[in-house]
Design a protein around this motif. Structure first.
Motif, PDB file in Angstrom:
ATOM      1  N   LEU A 268       8.527  -1.823  72.225  1.00  0.00           N
ATOM      2  CA  LEU A 268       8.789  -2.508  73.482  1.00  0.00           C
ATOM      3  C   LEU A 268      10.186  -2.432  73.750  1.00  0.00           C
ATOM      4  CD1 LEU A 268       6.627  -5.681  72.859  1.00  0.00           C
ATOM      5  CD2 LEU A 268       5.880  -4.193  74.271  1.00  0.00           C
ATOM      6  N   ARG A 269      10.998  -2.679  73.083  1.00  0.00           N
ATOM      7  CA  ARG A 269      12.540  -2.341  73.542  1.00  0.00           C
ATOM      8  C   ARG A 269      12.652  -0.897  74.107  1.00  0.00           C
ATOM      9  NH1 ARG A 269      17.198  -5.563  70.239  1.00  0.00           N
ATOM     10  NH2 ARG A 269      15.989  -7.591  69.945  1.00  0.00           N
ATOM     11  N   CYS A 270      11.783   0.145  73.791  1.00  0.00           N
ATOM     12  CA  CYS A 270      11.739   1.340  74.190  1.00  0.00           C
ATOM     13  C   CYS A 270      10.833   1.628  75.417  1.00  0.00           C
ATOM     14  CB  CYS A 270      11.663   2.396  72.966  1.00  0.00           C
ATOM     15  SG  CYS A 270      13.129   2.061  71.819  1.00  0.00           S
ATOM     16  N   ALA A 271      10.231   0.816  75.806  1.00  0.00           N
ATOM     17  CA  ALA A 271       9.373   1.042  76.982  1.00  0.00           C
ATOM     18  C   ALA A 271       8.006   1.537  76.963  1.00  0.00           C
ATOM     19  CB  ALA A 271      10.404   1.886  78.174  1.00  0.00           C
ATOM     20  N   TYR A 272       7.672   1.533  75.686  1.00  0.00           N
ATOM     21  CA  TYR A 272       6.173   1.866  75.189  1.00  0.00           C
ATOM     22  C   TYR A 272       5.314   0.646  75.508  1.00  0.00           C
ATOM     23  CZ  TYR A 272       7.984   6.468  73.547  1.00  0.00           C
ATOM     24  OH  TYR A 272       8.721   7.683  73.739  1.00  0.00           O
ATOM     25  N   ARG A 273       4.157   0.859  76.028  1.00  0.00           N
ATOM     26  CA  ARG A 273       3.089   0.141  76.439  1.00  0.00           C
ATOM     27  C   ARG A 273       2.433  -0.501  74.837  1.00  0.00           C
ATOM     28  NH1 ARG A 273       2.605  -0.293  81.834  1.00  0.00           N
ATOM     29  NH2 ARG A 273       3.257   1.306  83.017  1.00  0.00           N
ATOM     30  N   SER A 274       2.461   0.289  73.982  1.00  0.00           N
ATOM     31  CA  SER A 274       1.717   0.012  72.793  1.00  0.00           C
ATOM     32  C   SER A 274       2.340   0.594  71.591  1.00  0.00           C
ATOM     33  CB  SER A 274       0.204   0.455  72.800  1.00  0.00           C
ATOM     34  OG  SER A 274      -0.153   1.824  72.986  1.00  0.00           O
ATOM     35  N   ARG A 275       2.059  -0.198  70.570  1.00  0.00           N
ATOM     36  CA  ARG A 275       2.540   0.455  69.259  1.00  0.00           C
ATOM     37  C   ARG A 275       1.802   1.976  69.046  1.00  0.00           C
ATOM     38  NH1 ARG A 275       3.053  -1.926  63.338  1.00  0.00           N
ATOM     39  NH2 ARG A 275       2.774  -0.064  62.082  1.00  0.00           N
ATOM     40  N   SER A 276       0.424   2.090  69.459  1.00  0.00           N
ATOM     41  CA  SER A 276      -0.160   3.463  69.119  1.00  0.00           C
ATOM     42  C   SER A 276       0.446   4.553  69.867  1.00  0.00           C
ATOM     43  CB  SER A 276      -1.620   3.289  69.248  1.00  0.00           C
ATOM     44  OG  SER A 276      -1.869   2.779  70.850  1.00  0.00           O
ATOM     45  N   GLN A 277       0.780   4.277  71.324  1.00  0.00           N
ATOM     46  CA  GLN A 277       1.446   5.238  71.987  1.00  0.00           C
ATOM     47  C   GLN A 277       2.712   5.618  71.506  1.00  0.00           C
ATOM     48  OE1 GLN A 277       2.970   3.961  75.726  1.00  0.00           O
ATOM     49  NE2 GLN A 277       2.413   5.398  76.921  1.00  0.00           N
ATOM     50  N   PHE A 278       3.638   4.566  71.055  1.00  0.00           N
ATOM     51  CA  PHE A 278       4.835   4.673  70.430  1.00  0.00           C
ATOM     52  C   PHE A 278       4.858   5.546  69.444  1.00  0.00           C
ATOM     53  CE2 PHE A 278       8.120   2.921  67.513  1.00  0.00           C
ATOM     54  CZ  PHE A 278       9.157   3.919  67.773  1.00  0.00           C
ATOM     55  N   SER A 279       3.919   5.234  68.226  1.00  0.00           N
ATOM     56  CA  SER A 279       3.842   5.924  67.010  1.00  0.00           C
ATOM     57  C   SER A 279       3.384   7.473  67.304  1.00  0.00           C
ATOM     58  CB  SER A 279       2.730   5.285  66.057  1.00  0.00           C
ATOM     59  OG  SER A 279       3.185   4.139  65.815  1.00  0.00           O
ATOM     60  N   ALA A 280       2.623   7.609  68.315  1.00  0.00           N
ATOM     61  CA  ALA A 280       2.322   9.039  68.570  1.00  0.00           C
ATOM     62  C   ALA A 280       3.501  10.011  69.204  1.00  0.00           C
ATOM     63  CB  ALA A 280       1.042   9.166  69.447  1.00  0.00           C
ATOM     64  N   ALA A 281       4.220   9.331  69.853  1.00  0.00           N
ATOM     65  CA  ALA A 281       5.354   9.939  70.424  1.00  0.00           C
ATOM     66  C   ALA A 281       6.403  10.282  69.717  1.00  0.00           C
ATOM     67  CB  ALA A 281       5.878   9.078  71.624  1.00  0.00           C
ATOM     68  N   TYR A 282       6.749   9.007  68.510  1.00  0.00           N
ATOM     69  CA  TYR A 282       7.531   9.377  67.463  1.00  0.00           C
ATOM     70  C   TYR A 282       7.408  10.509  66.339  1.00  0.00           C
ATOM     71  CZ  TYR A 282      11.251   7.687  64.670  1.00  0.00           C
ATOM     72  OH  TYR A 282      12.638   7.548  64.124  1.00  0.00           O
ATOM     73  N   LYS A 283       6.067  10.473  66.165  1.00  0.00           N
ATOM     74  CA  LYS A 283       5.676  11.425  65.054  1.00  0.00           C
ATOM     75  C   LYS A 283       5.758  12.814  65.910  1.00  0.00           C
ATOM     76  CE  LYS A 283       2.059  12.441  61.679  1.00  0.00           C
ATOM     77  NZ  LYS A 283       0.618  12.199  61.121  1.00  0.00           N
ATOM     78  N   SER A 284       5.407  12.979  67.023  1.00  0.00           N
ATOM     79  CA  SER A 284       5.203  14.117  67.422  1.00  0.00           C
ATOM     80  C   SER A 284       6.921  14.690  67.576  1.00  0.00           C
ATOM     81  CB  SER A 284       4.958  14.112  68.960  1.00  0.00           C
ATOM     82  OG  SER A 284       5.126  15.486  69.684  1.00  0.00           O
ATOM     83  N   ARG A 285       7.886  13.692  67.830  1.00  0.00           N
ATOM     84  CA  ARG A 285       9.570  14.211  67.839  1.00  0.00           C
ATOM     85  C   ARG A 285       9.932  14.419  66.572  1.00  0.00           C
ATOM     86  NH1 ARG A 285      13.659  15.643  67.391  1.00  0.00           N
ATOM     87  NH2 ARG A 285      15.586  15.388  68.578  1.00  0.00           N
ATOM     88  N   PHE A 286       9.747  13.467  65.388  1.00  0.00           N
ATOM     89  CA  PHE A 286      10.353  13.236  64.438  1.00  0.00           C
ATOM     90  C   PHE A 286       9.642  13.685  63.277  1.00  0.00           C
ATOM     91  CE2 PHE A 286      12.817  10.326  67.115  1.00  0.00           C
ATOM     92  CZ  PHE A 286      14.007  11.095  66.956  1.00  0.00           C
ATOM     93  N   GLY A 287       8.486  14.010  63.295  1.00  0.00           N
ATOM     94  CA  GLY A 287       7.413  14.539  62.221  1.00  0.00           C
ATOM     95  C   GLY A 287       7.022  13.370  61.363  1.00  0.00           C
TER      96      GLY A 287
END
Length: 302
Positions: A268-287
């Motif tokens: 939420l602090r990083c403007a992601y609407r859901s944890r699942s959306q955030f997790s997918a973006a994070y994994k794509s960037r940092f592995g």
């Protein structure tokens, strides 16, 4: 705008080391996580970055590297040399040796890690570097700065830290002058001289948890949506959406490592609407997904 950025630019020296690299024994670094600076004291060599780009090293040359680059330094030519001592009497300047055989030719480099910031950019102007940048040994203004720097690092007299930070600021300003005087300005340097884009970048980075649209950014820049996107991409080398996503993910990484916030709150602090959306973006960037990344970082720190 560049003059104003330089006026407000802050420098904090994190660490310095003298790196002695002997022939046949290259020195490799992990991603350093901050801007790094490398000044050749003696010998000749080659610096290679994560993308296998190579820069020649000669006495008096200076290389600045962007954060998160993995570097390899090797010796290419030169005569054997011996260090007068293993380290200064104060013991505050670290010495790193790839091999202790003084009979081998080597290259001797003063290396530093710096935290550089400007309020307008919410970070360092050098964060936008895509590859290391070198100033050749012909720049006569650089050598006296590093002679003074080496003396301050070795003696650690009253006010040495303030002197070191000031010398580093002079050095970075000289580097920017050299680049600005060139026939082709790098895209990241062009961006620093564009007041309209600076206003948009400030709006994007002041609160990374705020969702801000392209239309609003274009309006701040007094441009149409199409013109804003094209001009931003030309200056920064990436579209504004990707630029903003990268900074949000960097903030998320810092929060995961340095706070106890639940992953959902980090999202939420990083403007992601859901944890699942955030997790997918994070994994794509940092592995790794955020939970595994946090756990791995904590395991490594034990």
């Amino acid at each position: 705008m560049l003059d104003q950025l330089l006026k407000r630019m802050t420098i904090e020296v994190r660490s310095f080391a003298v790196c002695e690299v002997r022939r046949g024994w290259p020195l490799e670094t992990p991603p350093l996580g901050s801007v790094s600076l490398h000044y050749v004291l003696r010998g000749e060599g080659c610096l290679r970055d994560s993308s296998h780009r190579s820069l020649p090293l000669a006495p008096g040359s200076l290389v600045i590297c962007p954060p998160h680059q993995r570097l390899t330094v090797s010796e290419t030519a030169g005569d054997p040399f011996q260090l007068p001592h293993c380290e200064p009497a104060s013991g505050t300047l670290e010495w790193l040796r790839s091999q202790r055989d003084d009979r081998l030719p080597g290259v001797l480099i003063l290396c530093g890690m710096l935290d550089v910031g400007t309020p307008e950019l919410a970070g360092s102007p050098f964060d936008r570097l895509q590859a290391p940048v070198r100033i050749a040994s012909g720049n006569t203004a650089i050598s006296p700065l590093f002679e003074s720097l080496f003396e301050e690092l070795s003696t650690q007299a009253l006010g040495s830290q303030a002197m070191i930070d000031a010398l580093m600021k002079q050095c970075l300003v000289l580097l920017l002058r050299e680049l600005e005087a060139g026939t082709t300005h790098p895209a990241w340097l062009l961006a620093l001289q564009d007041p309209a884009l600076g206003a948009a970048v400030s709006a994007m980075t002041e609160d990374l948890g705020r969702r801000i649209g392209i239309e609003e950014l274009a309006a701040l820049s007094h441009m149409s949506r199409t013109t804003f996107i094209a001009r931003f991409k030309k200056a920064y080398g990436e579209p504004p959406q990707r630029f903003l996503a990268e900074r949000r993910l960097r903030l998320a990484r810092d929060l995961l490592v340095n706070s106890s916030l639940p992953v959902k709150q980090v999202a939420l602090r990083c403007a992601y609407r859901s944890r699942s959306q955030f997790s997918a973006a994070y994994k794509s960037r940092f592995g790794q997904d955020p939970e595994h990344y946090r756990r791995a970082q904590r395991d490594d720190s034990r």
